[in-house]
Structure formats: C-alpha cells, structure tokens
Design a protein around this motif. Structure first.
Motif, PDB file in Angstrom:
ATOM      1  N   GLY A 110       0.825  -1.207   0.000  1.00  0.00           N
ATOM      2  CA  GLY A 110       0.000   0.000   0.000  1.00  0.00           C
ATOM      3  C   GLY A 110       0.852   1.248   0.000  1.00  0.00           C
ATOM      4  N   GLY A 111       0.197   2.390  -0.136  1.00  0.00           N
ATOM      5  CA  GLY A 111       0.927   3.647  -0.121  1.00  0.00           C
ATOM      6  C   GLY A 111       0.101   4.762  -0.721  1.00  0.00           C
ATOM      7  N   SER A 112       0.790   5.838  -1.052  1.00  0.00           N
ATOM      8  CA  SER A 112       0.142   7.014  -1.620  1.00  0.00           C
ATOM      9  C   SER A 112       0.565   7.185  -3.063  1.00  0.00           C
ATOM     10  N   VAL A 113      -0.381   7.595  -3.893  1.00  0.00           N
ATOM     11  CA  VAL A 113      -0.107   7.782  -5.316  1.00  0.00           C
ATOM     12  C   VAL A 113      -1.020   8.864  -5.847  1.00  0.00           C
ATOM     13  N   GLN A 114      -0.601   9.517  -6.899  1.00  0.00           N
ATOM     14  CA  GLN A 114      -1.451  10.523  -7.521  1.00  0.00           C
ATOM     15  C   GLN A 114      -2.445   9.866  -8.462  1.00  0.00           C
ATOM     16  N   ALA A 115      -3.531  10.549  -8.680  1.00  0.00           N
ATOM     17  CA  ALA A 115      -4.559  10.045  -9.591  1.00  0.00           C
ATOM     18  C   ALA A 115      -3.949   9.739 -10.948  1.00  0.00           C
ATOM     19  N   GLY A 116      -4.355   8.614 -11.501  1.00  0.00           N
ATOM     20  CA  GLY A 116      -3.803   8.159 -12.763  1.00  0.00           C
ATOM     21  C   GLY A 116      -2.640   7.205 -12.611  1.00  0.00           C
ATOM     22  N   GLY A 117      -2.121   7.100 -11.397  1.00  0.00           N
ATOM     23  CA  GLY A 117      -0.965   6.254 -11.141  1.00  0.00           C
ATOM     24  C   GLY A 117      -1.328   4.802 -10.904  1.00  0.00           C
ATOM     25  N   SER A 118      -0.298   4.039 -10.529  1.00  0.00           N
ATOM     26  CA  SER A 118      -0.443   2.595 -10.331  1.00  0.00           C
ATOM     27  C   SER A 118       0.176   2.169  -9.013  1.00  0.00           C
ATOM     28  N   LEU A 119      -0.333   1.070  -8.489  1.00  0.00           N
ATOM     29  CA  LEU A 119       0.231   0.429  -7.304  1.00  0.00           C
ATOM     30  C   LEU A 119       0.012  -1.067  -7.441  1.00  0.00           C
ATOM     31  N   ARG A 120       0.877  -1.838  -6.792  1.00  0.00           N
ATOM     32  CA  ARG A 120       0.676  -3.279  -6.728  1.00  0.00           C
ATOM     33  C   ARG A 120       0.646  -3.716  -5.275  1.00  0.00           C
ATOM     34  N   LEU A 121      -0.424  -4.411  -4.932  1.00  0.00           N
ATOM     35  CA  LEU A 121      -0.561  -4.988  -3.602  1.00  0.00           C
ATOM     36  C   LEU A 121      -0.208  -6.471  -3.657  1.00  0.00           C
ATOM     37  N   SER A 122       0.368  -6.946  -2.561  1.00  0.00           N
ATOM     38  CA  SER A 122       0.711  -8.371  -2.455  1.00  0.00           C
ATOM     39  C   SER A 122       0.089  -8.948  -1.200  1.00  0.00           C
ATOM     40  N   CYS A 123      -0.319 -10.194  -1.281  1.00  0.00           N
ATOM     41  CA  CYS A 123      -0.860 -10.911  -0.132  1.00  0.00           C
ATOM     42  C   CYS A 123      -0.156 -12.258  -0.049  1.00  0.00           C
ATOM     43  N   ALA A 124       0.625 -12.446   0.997  1.00  0.00           N
ATOM     44  CA  ALA A 124       1.285 -13.726   1.223  1.00  0.00           C
ATOM     45  C   ALA A 124       0.308 -14.652   1.929  1.00  0.00           C
ATOM     46  N   VAL A 125       0.081 -15.813   1.327  1.00  0.00           N
ATOM     47  CA  VAL A 125      -0.921 -16.757   1.829  1.00  0.00           C
ATOM     48  C   VAL A 125      -0.238 -17.958   2.438  1.00  0.00           C
ATOM     49  N   SER A 126      -0.571 -18.236   3.686  1.00  0.00           N
ATOM     50  CA  SER A 126      -0.104 -19.448   4.356  1.00  0.00           C
ATOM     51  C   SER A 126      -1.334 -20.204   4.831  1.00  0.00           C
ATOM     52  N   THR A 127      -1.488 -21.441   4.357  1.00  0.00           N
ATOM     53  CA  THR A 127      -2.697 -22.177   4.708  1.00  0.00           C
ATOM     54  C   THR A 127      -2.448 -23.665   4.808  1.00  0.00           C
ATOM     55  N   LYS A 128      -3.165 -24.296   5.722  1.00  0.00           N
ATOM     56  CA  LYS A 128      -3.124 -25.748   5.863  1.00  0.00           C
ATOM     57  C   LYS A 128      -4.433 -26.369   5.414  1.00  0.00           C
ATOM     58  N   ILE A 129      -5.336 -25.523   4.903  1.00  0.00           N
ATOM     59  CA  ILE A 129      -6.626 -26.022   4.441  1.00  0.00           C
ATOM     60  C   ILE A 129      -6.880 -25.538   3.022  1.00  0.00           C
ATOM     61  N   GLU A 130      -7.850 -26.156   2.358  1.00  0.00           N
ATOM     62  CA  GLU A 130      -8.154 -25.790   0.983  1.00  0.00           C
ATOM     63  C   GLU A 130      -9.013 -24.537   0.960  1.00  0.00           C
ATOM     64  N   LEU A 131      -8.612 -23.608   0.134  1.00  0.00           N
ATOM     65  CA  LEU A 131      -9.357 -22.371  -0.029  1.00  0.00           C
ATOM     66  C   LEU A 131     -10.047 -22.364  -1.390  1.00  0.00           C
ATOM     67  N   ASN A 132     -11.223 -21.739  -1.451  1.00  0.00           N
ATOM     68  CA  ASN A 132     -11.934 -21.624  -2.716  1.00  0.00           C
ATOM     69  C   ASN A 132     -11.637 -20.326  -3.458  1.00  0.00           C
ATOM     70  N   ARG A 133     -11.405 -19.281  -2.697  1.00  0.00           N
ATOM     71  CA  ARG A 133     -11.058 -17.995  -3.297  1.00  0.00           C
ATOM     72  C   ARG A 133     -10.153 -17.229  -2.330  1.00  0.00           C
ATOM     73  N   VAL A 134      -9.259 -16.458  -2.921  1.00  0.00           N
ATOM     74  CA  VAL A 134      -8.466 -15.486  -2.164  1.00  0.00           C
ATOM     75  C   VAL A 134      -8.536 -14.183  -2.949  1.00  0.00           C
ATOM     76  N   GLY A 135      -8.608 -13.072  -2.239  1.00  0.00           N
ATOM     77  CA  GLY A 135      -8.671 -11.845  -3.000  1.00  0.00           C
ATOM     78  C   GLY A 135      -8.664 -10.606  -2.139  1.00  0.00           C
ATOM     79  N   TRP A 136      -9.146  -9.540  -2.743  1.00  0.00           N
ATOM     80  CA  TRP A 136      -9.032  -8.220  -2.161  1.00  0.00           C
ATOM     81  C   TRP A 136     -10.379  -7.556  -1.968  1.00  0.00           C
ATOM     82  N   PHE A 137     -10.495  -6.941  -0.808  1.00  0.00           N
ATOM     83  CA  PHE A 137     -11.655  -6.139  -0.458  1.00  0.00           C
ATOM     84  C   PHE A 137     -11.140  -4.785  -0.002  1.00  0.00           C
ATOM     85  N   ARG A 138     -12.031  -3.803   0.024  1.00  0.00           N
ATOM     86  CA  ARG A 138     -11.603  -2.489   0.490  1.00  0.00           C
ATOM     87  C   ARG A 138     -12.706  -1.819   1.280  1.00  0.00           C
TER      88      ARG A 138
END
Length: 123
Positions: free
Chosen positions: A9-37
C-alpha cells in the motif's frame, strides 16, 4: 490455519499505479483469495478475488479494466491497480474463503482476513 499478510500500500497521484501483495499461508483448501476495500464511512466491498489455481477471477464492475488479480503458486496473490482515482482510496484487505459462494465478492462470507493496507490516491 490461514494467515494472510498484505504489503504494497501507499500514496499515489490520480492516474498512477500500485501493486498490492498478499502472502498466503494455509493448511486447508481455499476456494477464493482476493481483495476487499473499505473507505471511511462506507461498507467493506469486494474488489477482486481469484481461485488458488489462478483459473477463475471475479472483479467488481468499478475496477474492471483497471485492476488485475493474479496468483503465484497459490502462495502470493497480487492486485495490480492502474488508472487509480480518488474513489479508490481505502484500506485494502486480503481475504480468503473456504465456502462455495454465489457472489464471490460478498465480504461477509469470507472466513479469513489480513490486517489491511492503506491506499491513498490524491488528485
């Protein structure tokens, strides 16, 4: 059982780009992983989610064509955000679900959540 750790995350001006990352550690089966805001004073909303194998992705209409979600070996989920505007300002959360859903972007049905990362877009 499931740990989700966001970064990028961070700050950016309108029109710009950012990349978010989510490191996933799991011992069970997941159906979906994703992003909410969640913006101040607003409900948490789904942005984009993906199946762990990367085959199926679901996007909110508001981000289609601007954001792209990908997954790397089911270990890291990325959200590439482009053409950002001030309405994209929010805390972004990584989330995962073990459930089978009709609406994959429905936040209440996600079992596991990260701590969130702030994205601020200025005009």
């Amino acid at each position: 059982q499931v740990q989700l750790v966001e970064s990028g995350g961070g700050s950016v001006q309108a029109g710009g780009s950012l990349r978010l990352s989510c490191a996933v550690s799991t011992k069970i089966e997941l159906n979906r992983v994703g992003w909410f805001r969640q913006a101040p004073g607003k409900e948490r909303e789904g942005v984009a989610v993906i199946s762990p194998d990367g085959v199926i992705a679901n996007y909110a209409d508001s981000v289609k064509g601007r954001f792209s979600i990908t997954v790397d070996n089911a270990k890291t989920v990325y959200l590439q955000m482009g053409s950002l505007n001030v309405e994209d300002t929010a805390v972004y959360y990584c989330a995962a679900t073990t459930r089978n859903l009709v609406n994959w972007l429905a936040a209440p049905w996600y079992n596991y959540w990260g701590q969130g990362t702030q994205v601020t877009v200025s005009s």
